[in-house]
Design an enzyme around this catalytic site. Structure first.
Site, PDB file in Angstrom:
ATOM      1  CG  HIS A  97      49.173   5.761  16.266  1.00 19.13           C
ATOM      2  ND1 HIS A  97      49.622   6.861  16.557  1.00 19.13           N
ATOM      3  CD2 HIS A  97      50.565   5.513  16.962  1.00 19.13           C
ATOM      4  CE1 HIS A  97      50.516   8.022  17.582  1.00 19.13           C
ATOM      5  NE2 HIS A  97      50.978   6.720  17.221  1.00 19.13           N
ATOM      6  CD  GLU A 164      52.355   4.811  20.907  1.00 19.81           C
ATOM      7  OE1 GLU A 164      53.366   4.600  21.172  1.00 19.81           O
ATOM      8  OE2 GLU A 164      51.704   5.000  20.213  1.00 19.81           O
TER       9      GLU A 164
HETATM   10  C1  PEP Z   1      54.055   6.717  18.717  1.00 14.64           C
HETATM   11  O1  PEP Z   1      53.620   8.518  18.063  1.00 14.64           O
HETATM   12  O2  PEP Z   1      53.346   5.472  18.290  1.00 14.64           O
HETATM   13  C2  PEP Z   1      55.203   7.038  18.836  1.00 14.64           C
HETATM   14  C3  PEP Z   1      55.973   6.253  20.074  1.00 14.64           C
HETATM   15  O3  PEP Z   1      55.993   8.314  18.935  1.00 14.64           O
HETATM   16  P1  PEP Z   1      57.655   8.859  19.271  1.00 14.64           P
HETATM   17  O4  PEP Z   1      58.565   8.243  19.906  1.00 14.64           O
HETATM   18  O5  PEP Z   1      57.826   9.947  18.519  1.00 14.64           O
HETATM   19  O6  PEP Z   1      57.154  10.171  20.752  1.00 14.64           O
END
Ligand code: PEP
Length: 247
Positions: A97, A164
């Protein structure tokens, strides 16, 4: 045929014991609505894992951890072992992450070792990749994502990748649907052709909500979502699940 979908809650370092129990009980109460092709996975912080494990033991909800170590045991102060995670029925582990890469200085090679150890012990890694806003603006994001995939994904049978973009996490901003689709195709092509993986599942993560998930599913061919903020609210996460039910 309906493809399996993964909906992963990343609670991060949030929720008190009492709040986490209330949230999980609400999800369990509504779990009848979750169609069989959907896998709901909850990833709480370490100390909540035994409690949540107990609450969900008679349900189809799965448990994951937000991290693990690449050694089985030893002098690693502050870490937790895969053996204990498995004892509490964790089946998944989020690795790489961006918050761990940033605050815990995790490198691609450390992540590779973690993925390998997790996989060897039967935990399914959910591996996060994602670029900064600068790399996106400079049109250097594909090179960067390729470096992350090259450096952190070992030769293995199957993997779950969560794309992400760092600039999207917690910001309310998401890439365009076609940008997510571009990364989905890019990641799968790279891992199937260059790393010879047999199965790659592609999740999108970053500011997912009940308002934007329908568009993402319909236009970006995702196999699921990794959800932070919206997963802390029972009504919101259940709305997201009910939208996934149709795909
Ligand atoms: C994350 O950090 O894994 C994430 C998906 O955060 P958010 O949905 O709050 O943007």
């Amino acid at each position: 045929m309906t493809q399996n979908k993964l909906i992963v809650s990343n609670w991060k370092m949030n929720l008190k014991l009492s709040d986490s129990r209330i949230l999980v009980k609400k999800i369990i109460k509504s779990s009848k609505i979750i169609k069989p092709h959907i896998k709901k996975i909850i990833c709480p912080q370490f100390l909540l894992i035994p409690h949540i494990s107990d609450l969900i033991k008679k349900t189809k909800i799965c448990l994951g951890s937000q991290n693990c170590h690449y050694q089985e045991s030893g002098a690693f102060t502050g870490e937790s072992s895969i053996e204990l995670l498995k004892k509490f029925k964790c089946k998944y582990v989020i690795l790489g992450h961006s918050e761990r890469r940033k605050y815990n200085a995790e490198t691609n090679s450390m992540i590779l070792k973690k993925i390998q150890t997790a996989f060897n012990h039967g935990l399914k890694p959910i591996v996060c990749i994602g670029e900064t806003i600068n790399l996106r603006k400079k049109n250097k994001y594909l090179e960067f994502l390729e470096t992350q995939l090259h450096g952190s994904v070992p030769n293995m049978e199957e993997i779950i990748i969560a794309y992400e973009p760092i600039w999207s996490i917690g910001s309310g901003l998401i890439p365009s649907f076609s940008d997510i689709l571009e990364i989905n195709n890019f990641v799968k092509k790279y891992l199937y052709e260059r790393k010879q993986l047999k199965k790659v599942s592609f999740l999108y993560g970053g500011s997912v909500s009940s308002k934007n998930i329908k568009g993402i599913i319909e236009n970006s061919d995702i196999d699921g979502a990794l959800i932070g903020g919206s997963s802390l609210n029972a009504e919101e996460i259940l709305k997201i699940v009910s939208i996934f039910n149709f795909y």
